[in-house]
Design an enzyme around this catalytic site. Structure first.
Site, PDB file in Angstrom:
ATOM      1  N   ASP A 283      68.313  62.579  18.633  1.00  0.00           N
ATOM      2  CA  ASP A 283      68.007  64.004  18.818  1.00  0.00           C
ATOM      3  C   ASP A 283      68.942  64.688  19.823  1.00  0.00           C
ATOM      4  O   ASP A 283      69.035  65.914  19.848  1.00  0.00           O
ATOM      5  CB  ASP A 283      66.560  64.180  19.304  1.00  0.00           C
TER       6      ASP A 283
ATOM      7  N   GLY B  79      65.228  65.792  14.378  1.00  0.00           N
ATOM      8  CA  GLY B  79      65.589  66.368  15.674  1.00  0.00           C
ATOM      9  C   GLY B  79      64.424  67.060  16.350  1.00  0.00           C
ATOM     10  O   GLY B  79      64.566  67.600  17.444  1.00  0.00           O
TER      11      GLY B  79
END
Ligand code: F6P
Length: 418
Positions: A146, A193
């Site tokens: 992420d 993400g």
């Protein structure tokens, strides 16, 4: 007189990546080189340690080839967990249990490879060590596709996932240009993400001399308007027959409702309260098909984007190993309650150094894509964004191919056939 070095224990936590095992290899190598006796691996992180599950890594990593294979093996070799330790004042007995285990194993250094939630573990354990006078040092090694950890230029794992995303988006765009579809075709690609758009923005890496790149990119940092999106697609199809659009799994309406919740989203919530985000692309593809009457496809990159070690970035794999090594060095030299961070010291040539930062400033924080790296309309990233990511995806790590398939390092007896 030099102190007698005892043992190191290392764990992996949170979502796996293509580079997390390279950090494990870095921890292992540096701990050996610095003269530690045993290097233990927690099975499934702190959760496994609490249940007394750990291994002696030197029984599993027996030679240099194993180390190299480990660096090329995706996912968490030791097994991972998403386990939230209680607050110290709420359940001291959990901490007593962990420290008793660490004392029994004669641990000097505790290294935890993970993201912002996992750094909460390092924070709490290092806080507790100050309370109970323990000499064990607790150091975090950054990891997450992420790329949302605070205070570090980027995180190991991100570069390889970004490389896979840029490549896959380019391949999908190429595919879309092959067929002529009556009423046009729109492909929506859903990218992980959570609340940070670093990975989704990496879809822009597809753009180059031979590819125009995706037609739009929607990050979770900005509210998403379904009607505006449909209108943009309608106009897009008037200009070209095939559109490819990258969206984050975490896009949400102005009031914070995830778009995935309009579809057949999962109800699963992890220990840190994160909802499982899935089905956004498929929901939007259905909306477009019914409102515009065109052909649509939904592609959810899902775990493919974090497990694609065959397309790993060399920069990422090397940096992941160096972060593991730096974590052991920091602990060995007396640091505790810190995480290794990367500082970019030069763009061209790309150069990063590592240092340590207080984990209290990192745990549970999320670093988002700055507004100035998104275009004014909020449907693409800027050149600055791409310039930031590009160095992180450079170089390749050739997989060790056996019978035409990449070979991985695995623990015998660990994989069960159903
Ligand atoms: O934290 C990393 C991450 O890959 C996120 O991008 C994503 O939302 C989440 O993990 C998915 O985790 P899981 O596969 O456990 O549902």
């Amino acid at each position: 007189m030099d102190r007698v070095k005892r043992n190191v224990i290392v764990g992996q936590s949170g979502g796996p990546t293509a580079a997390i095992n390279s950090s494990l290899a870095g921890v292992y190598r540096t701990a050996k080189e610095r003269g530690y006796n045993k290097i233990y691996g927690m099975i499934h992180g702190i959760q496994g340690l609490l249940e007394g599950r750990y291994i002696d890594l030197s029984e599993h990593i027996t030679n240099y080839l194993d180390e190299e294979l480990l660096k090329r093996t995706p996912a968490s070799y030791l097994g991972s967990c998403r386990f939230k330790l209680p607050e110290i004042h709420e359940k001291r007995e959990v901490f007593d249990q962990i420290f008793a285990k660490l004392d029994e194993l004669e641990i000097d250094c505790f290294i935890y490879i993970g993201g912002n939630d996992s750094m909460d573990t390092i924070k709490k354990l290092s806080d507790y060590s100050l309370l109970n006078g323990s000499k064990i040092r607790f150091v975090g090694c950054p990891k997450t596709i992420d790329n949302d950890l605070a205070l570090t230029d980027h995180t190991p794992g991100f570069g390889s996932a970004a490389k896979y995303i840029g490549t896959s988006v380019k391949e999908v765009i190429r595919d879309g240009l092959s067929l002529e579809t009556p009423h046009g075709q729109i492909v929506i690609i859903e990218i992980m993400g959570r609340n940070a758009g670093w990975l989704t923005g990496s879809a822009a890496l597809a753009q180059g001399e031979d590819c125009l790149g995706p037609d739009a990119i929607y990050l979770p940092e900005l509210p998403f308007d379904v009607d505006k999106f449909v209108e943009k697609c309608r106009k897009g199809l008037e200009e070209k027959p095939s559109l490819v659009i990258a969206i984050s799994e975490g896009i949400h309406t102005e009031d914070g409702t995830y778009i995935s919740e309009f579809g057949s989203a999962s109800d699963y919530v992890d220990a840190f309260g994160h909802k499982m985000l899935t089905g956004t692309a498929s929901y939007l593809a259905n909306v477009l098909a019914s409102r515009l009457g065109c052909k649509t496809r939904a592609i959810e990159l899902s775990t493919l984007q974090r497990a694609a070690s065959h397309l790993a970035s060399r920069v990422d794999i090397m940096e992941a190993a160096s972060a593991g090594g730096a974590a052991v060095k920091a602990a060995d030299e007396g640091d505790s309650g810190v995480m290794i961070v990367f500082n970019r010291i030069s763009e061209d040539p790309y150069l990063c150094s590592t240092e340590v930062k207080d984990v209290h400033r990192i745990a549970n924080e999320e670093k988002l894509v700055p507004r100035e790296w998104v275009n004014e309309e909020g449907d693409n990233v800027t050149k600055d964004f791409v310039d930031y990511v590009r160095p992180l995806i450079q170089g390749d790590v050739s997989p060790v191919m056996v019978d035409g398939i990449p070979r991985h390092l695995y623990k015998p007896g660990y994989e069960k056939l159903l």
